[in-house]
Enzyme design. Structure first.
Site, PDB file in Angstrom:
ATOM      1  N   ASP A   1       0.852  -1.178   0.000  1.00  0.00           N
ATOM      2  CA  ASP A   1       0.000   0.000   0.000  1.00  0.00           C
ATOM      3  C   ASP A   1       0.889   1.229   0.000  1.00  0.00           C
ATOM      4  O   ASP A   1       1.847   1.312   0.779  1.00  0.00           O
ATOM      5  CB  ASP A   1      -0.930   0.036   1.209  1.00  0.00           C
ATOM      6  CG  ASP A   1      -2.150   0.907   0.970  1.00  0.00           C
ATOM      7  OD1 ASP A   1      -3.250   0.354   0.791  1.00  0.00           O
ATOM      8  OD2 ASP A   1      -1.996   2.145   0.936  1.00  0.00           O
TER       9      ASP A   1
ATOM     10  N   ASN B   1      -5.247  -4.768  -6.650  1.00  0.00           N
ATOM     11  CA  ASN B   1      -6.400  -4.148  -6.007  1.00  0.00           C
ATOM     12  C   ASN B   1      -6.246  -2.642  -5.800  1.00  0.00           C
ATOM     13  O   ASN B   1      -7.217  -1.963  -5.499  1.00  0.00           O
ATOM     14  CB  ASN B   1      -6.631  -4.834  -4.642  1.00  0.00           C
ATOM     15  CG  ASN B   1      -7.714  -4.178  -3.826  1.00  0.00           C
ATOM     16  OD1 ASN B   1      -8.895  -4.317  -4.116  1.00  0.00           O
ATOM     17  ND2 ASN B   1      -7.317  -3.439  -2.794  1.00  0.00           N
TER      18      ASN B   1
ATOM     19  N   TYR C   1     -12.646   6.358 -14.186  1.00  0.00           N
ATOM     20  CA  TYR C   1     -12.646   5.114 -13.414  1.00  0.00           C
ATOM     21  C   TYR C   1     -13.283   3.973 -14.214  1.00  0.00           C
ATOM     22  O   TYR C   1     -12.745   2.848 -14.262  1.00  0.00           O
ATOM     23  CB  TYR C   1     -13.391   5.346 -12.105  1.00  0.00           C
ATOM     24  CG  TYR C   1     -13.554   4.149 -11.212  1.00  0.00           C
ATOM     25  CD1 TYR C   1     -12.478   3.618 -10.506  1.00  0.00           C
ATOM     26  CD2 TYR C   1     -14.803   3.557 -11.046  1.00  0.00           C
ATOM     27  CE1 TYR C   1     -12.644   2.532  -9.661  1.00  0.00           C
ATOM     28  CE2 TYR C   1     -14.978   2.472 -10.211  1.00  0.00           C
ATOM     29  CZ  TYR C   1     -13.899   1.964  -9.516  1.00  0.00           C
ATOM     30  OH  TYR C   1     -14.072   0.884  -8.689  1.00  0.00           O
TER      31      TYR C   1
ATOM     32  N   LYS D   1     -11.435   0.562 -15.424  1.00  0.00           N
ATOM     33  CA  LYS D   1     -11.898  -0.741 -14.953  1.00  0.00           C
ATOM     34  C   LYS D   1     -12.358  -1.628 -16.105  1.00  0.00           C
ATOM     35  O   LYS D   1     -12.246  -2.858 -16.038  1.00  0.00           O
ATOM     36  CB  LYS D   1     -13.023  -0.555 -13.932  1.00  0.00           C
ATOM     37  CG  LYS D   1     -12.538  -0.035 -12.581  1.00  0.00           C
ATOM     38  CD  LYS D   1     -11.441  -0.913 -11.995  1.00  0.00           C
ATOM     39  CE  LYS D   1     -11.159  -0.586 -10.543  1.00  0.00           C
ATOM     40  NZ  LYS D   1     -10.049  -1.398  -9.989  1.00  0.00           N
TER      41      LYS D   1
ATOM     42  N   THR E   1     -16.094   0.530   1.308  1.00  0.00           N
ATOM     43  CA  THR E   1     -14.704   0.936   1.467  1.00  0.00           C
ATOM     44  C   THR E   1     -14.667   2.462   1.459  1.00  0.00           C
ATOM     45  O   THR E   1     -15.702   3.118   1.308  1.00  0.00           O
ATOM     46  CB  THR E   1     -13.813   0.413   0.320  1.00  0.00           C
ATOM     47  OG1 THR E   1     -14.181   1.082  -0.901  1.00  0.00           O
ATOM     48  CG2 THR E   1     -13.983  -1.089   0.123  1.00  0.00           C
TER      49      THR E   1
END
Length: 311
Positions: free
Chosen positions: A43, A105, A176, A180, A210
């Protein structure tokens, strides 16, 4: 890592999870560790919009895994850069001597309607989501290709993270959604190319609570939950990711796209040919239009884009 529900599904495997400091990535890292995997927790530690943050979430998650009896190391590199992606693989090899599974991810959001979407916000989101999938995949695949050529064919797995926005589109998220959707195409190509090296590649479109989705699922978060089941918990998505990242149990599953939300798992069919007209000669524009109208009338209407009034 001790877990009363563990079956040791990933015992002996080494798993790298990007964007694993919070949310879905953290849930995946903990779930893999609970099933016996040794985990590289990546991360960069940035904010929701990708700007630098002061904390180090990867280290906290690695500490959490070790405190529970598992094995984990933290990696704070930027996987959307060649050096960061390469060092992710190197970290796994240096710490544990191997790499078996890569879960891509990492991501963030910079939402704007298209007419207000600046080039910098487009580039930043496409970079972290799409390039941030490609570069770790490329470096891991190069390692597995070398292993195969050395006579050590791996039983490797890659799990990519797409989104419902990539499947259907999403108002206010053109950058986005495009990234994706690109992840889905990358998954199909990688599955076709890397099978010869013992690598299976699949993609997941998760729905969970999230930092990136807390506004989207605000109503679901406030709704009553039967039997205490938290339908939007990111931990609901991780079991499928762990299974896809396992060895023998997931053998033969590659080039597929799944949706996972709460207790529901769906296999997505993707683009398939629908109604067709063939004149066996060149159409005039008017003829092509008339044929298109007839084909559309015979076809299944597309599902609505997220955020539209028809949803």
């Amino acid at each position: 890592m001790s877990d009363p529900g563990s079956t040791g599904l990933c015992a002996g495997r080494v798993v790298a999870v990007t964007g694993a400091g919070r949310g879905l990535g953290r849930a995946h890292a903990l779930a893999f560790a609970a099933e016996g995997a040794r985990v590289v927790v990546n991360d960069l530690g940035v904010g929701l919009d990708g700007t630098p943050a002061a904390d180090g979430p990867a280290r906290r998650v690695a500490d959490e895994i070790r405190a529970a009896g598992g094995e984990a190391v933290a990696h704070g590199g930027d996987v959307a850069t060649p050096d960061g992606a390469a060092s992710l693989v190197t970290t796994a090899l240096d710490a544990f001597g191997r790499l078996d599974t890569l879960v891509n991810n990492a991501g963030f959001l910079r939402d704007r309607m298209l007419v207000n979407l600046g080039e910098d916000d487009w580039d930043a989101v496409v970079r972290v989501h799409l390039k941030g999938h490609f570069l770790p995949l490329r470096h891991a695949a190069a390692h597995w290709r070398a292993e195969t050529r050395a006579g050590r064919r791996p039983d490797a797995r890659i799990v990519n993270t797409s989104s419902g926005a990539g499947l259907l589109g999403s108002v206010g998220q053109g950058n986005y959604a495009a990234a994706k959707a690109g992840v889905l195409a990358l998954t199909l190509v990688a599955a076709a190319e890397l099978g010869r090296y013992g690598v299976q590649v699949n993609a997941l479109a998760p729905a969970a609570r999230t930092r990136m989705t807390e506004r989207t699922f605000a109503a679901a978060m406030a709704a009553p939950r039967d039997g205490g089941f938290d339908a939007m918990a990111p931990e609901n998505v991780s079991p499928l990711v762990v299974w896809l990242g396992s060895g023998a149990p997931s053998a033969g599953v590659t080039g597929r796209v799944f949706e996972a939300e709460a207790g529901r798992i769906t296999v997505m069919d993707g683009w398939r040919p629908g109604p067709t007209a063939d004149k066996a000669a060149r159409w005039t524009p008017a003829e092509a239009g008339a044929a298109a109208r007839e084909l559309l009338a015979a076809s299944v209407p597309p599902l609505p884009v997220y955020g539209t009034a028809a949803e």
